[in-house]
Scaffold this active site. Structure first.
Site, mmCIF file in Angstrom:
data_model
loop_
_atom_site.group_PDB
_atom_site.id
_atom_site.type_symbol
_atom_site.label_atom_id
_atom_site.label_comp_id
_atom_site.label_asym_id
_atom_site.label_seq_id
_atom_site.Cartn_x
_atom_site.Cartn_y
_atom_site.Cartn_z
ATOM 1 N N ASN A 18 0.864 -1.174 0.000
ATOM 2 C CA ASN A 18 0.000 0.000 0.000
ATOM 3 C C ASN A 18 0.907 1.232 0.000
ATOM 4 O O ASN A 18 1.442 1.606 1.052
ATOM 5 C CB ASN A 18 -0.905 -0.034 1.240
ATOM 6 C CG ASN A 18 -1.794 1.195 1.338
ATOM 7 O OD1 ASN A 18 -1.826 2.024 0.429
ATOM 8 N ND2 ASN A 18 -2.508 1.312 2.449
ATOM 9 N N LYS A 20 0.178 4.240 -0.439
ATOM 10 C CA LYS A 20 -0.501 5.417 0.140
ATOM 11 C C LYS A 20 -0.242 6.668 -0.711
ATOM 12 O O LYS A 20 -0.087 6.563 -1.913
ATOM 13 C CB LYS A 20 -0.085 5.597 1.603
ATOM 14 C CG LYS A 20 -0.347 4.327 2.418
ATOM 15 C CD LYS A 20 -0.302 4.555 3.891
ATOM 16 C CE LYS A 20 -0.564 3.244 4.619
ATOM 17 N NZ LYS A 20 -0.607 3.379 6.059
ATOM 18 N N HIS A 62 -9.879 0.946 4.389
ATOM 19 C CA HIS A 62 -8.641 1.150 5.154
ATOM 20 C C HIS A 62 -8.930 2.100 6.322
ATOM 21 O O HIS A 62 -9.732 3.023 6.192
ATOM 22 C CB HIS A 62 -7.555 1.730 4.243
ATOM 23 C CG HIS A 62 -6.210 1.743 4.903
ATOM 24 N ND1 HIS A 62 -5.851 2.721 5.800
ATOM 25 C CD2 HIS A 62 -5.160 0.881 4.832
ATOM 26 C CE1 HIS A 62 -4.624 2.459 6.249
ATOM 27 N NE2 HIS A 62 -4.186 1.349 5.675
ATOM 28 N N GLU A 88 -5.963 -5.075 10.446
ATOM 29 C CA GLU A 88 -5.034 -3.959 10.612
ATOM 30 C C GLU A 88 -5.381 -3.168 11.876
ATOM 31 O O GLU A 88 -6.187 -2.232 11.818
ATOM 32 C CB GLU A 88 -5.130 -3.022 9.413
ATOM 33 C CG GLU A 88 -4.713 -3.647 8.104
ATOM 34 C CD GLU A 88 -4.032 -2.632 7.221
ATOM 35 O OE1 GLU A 88 -2.896 -2.884 6.818
ATOM 36 O OE2 GLU A 88 -4.607 -1.556 6.971
ATOM 37 N N GLY A 92 1.471 2.674 10.898
ATOM 38 C CA GLY A 92 2.304 3.877 10.950
ATOM 39 C C GLY A 92 3.047 4.013 12.268
ATOM 40 O O GLY A 92 3.696 5.030 12.518
ATOM 41 N N GLY A 143 2.672 -1.122 4.477
ATOM 42 C CA GLY A 143 2.637 0.319 4.191
ATOM 43 C C GLY A 143 4.039 0.848 3.988
ATOM 44 O O GLY A 143 4.646 0.685 2.929
#
Ligand code: PGA
Length: 254
Positions: free
Chosen positions: A8, A10, A96, A168, A174, A235
């Protein structure tokens, strides 16, 4: 493919130069490598989809990070499921936590997107997960249960084989923390149980359950392999092709 590893990207790769550097580095990393057990899905921002498709990155499939549920019309700024399909996407990430959190995406909207994805022949990757506050107050199972049920309740069992669920936990995304293998396994068991209620046992077992949230080459073993998951949603580490391919190799070789 037994396993799925999703990148991903982003809201990154801000220029043509950055994109080309990424594609070049990615090609270099996959050169000569055969991942027979782990399928790779790259989800770049919409503006890069066509370039990623044309770049022919080995065995990788293309995915989008989101989409709208309507097919076409006056919906300024939105991206249609048909566009994704026609521009080479096979997968689409839906629900998400960043969409739910910053763009107030509701369970009802997530449900409509899942239905729209199947209707056009895209394979949805449904993201679910609890916040730190929800986990600490013992609400994780209830929240995840609600997210899974509300998104899938009206689907026919035939859809199961093209569905992926990404667990998730919002507090790991993050961040530099992850749940323990045991905590992830508990969620896997919970999700599988709900899938059995919705699709019946045979079809429920066709759904892939993957993990996302601070997946790195260092955390892959504990977050994906030990809980016996079907792959990962990556990510930050996917922004470095070298790191991403390492994760794919760890999953592929186990
Ligand atoms: P992260 O993000 O790997 O940077 O924690 C994961 C995700 O949001 O899918």
């Amino acid at each position: 493919m037994e396993k799925l590893v999703v990148a991903n990207l982003k809201m990154n790769l801000l220029s043509l130069v950055e994109r080309e550097q990424y594609l070049k580095a990615f090609k270099k990393e996959i050169k000569g490598k055969k991942m027979s057990k782990a399928g790779m899905v790259l989800c770049p921002p919409f503006v890069h989809l066509e370039a990623f498709q044309k770049a022919r990155l080995g065995e990788t499939a293309l995915g989008a990070q989101d989409m709208f549920w309507e097919r076409s019309g006056s919906f300024t700024g939105e991206i249609s499921p048909a566009m994704l399909k026609n521009f080479g996407c096979e997968f689409v990430v839906v629900g998400h936590s960043e969409r739910r959190r910053y763009f107030s995406e509701s369970d009802e909207e997530v449900k409509m997107k899942i239905a729209a994805a199947f209707k056009i022949g895209l394979k949805p990757i449904l993201c679910v997960g609890e916040t730190r506050v929800e986990r600490n107050s013992g609400q994780a199972a209830r929240v995840i249960g609600r997210q899974v049920k509300s998104a899938l309740i009206d689907l026919s069992r035939a859809k199961a084989e093209n569905l992926t669920i990404a667990y998730e936990p919002v507090w790991a995304i993050g961040a530099d923390v992850t749940p323990t293998a045991h905590e992830i396994m508990e969620v896997k068991v919970l999700v599988r149980k709900i899938l059995v209620e919705i699709f019946g046992k045979k079809y429920a077992n066709m759904v892939k359950i993957i993990y996302g949230g601070n997946v790195t080459p260092q955390t892959t073993k504990e977050t994906c392999l030990e809980p016996g998951l079907d792959g990962a949603l990556v990510g930050r580490a996917s922004l470095a092709p070298h790191e991403f391919i390492k994760i794919v190799e760890i999953i592929n070789n186990n």
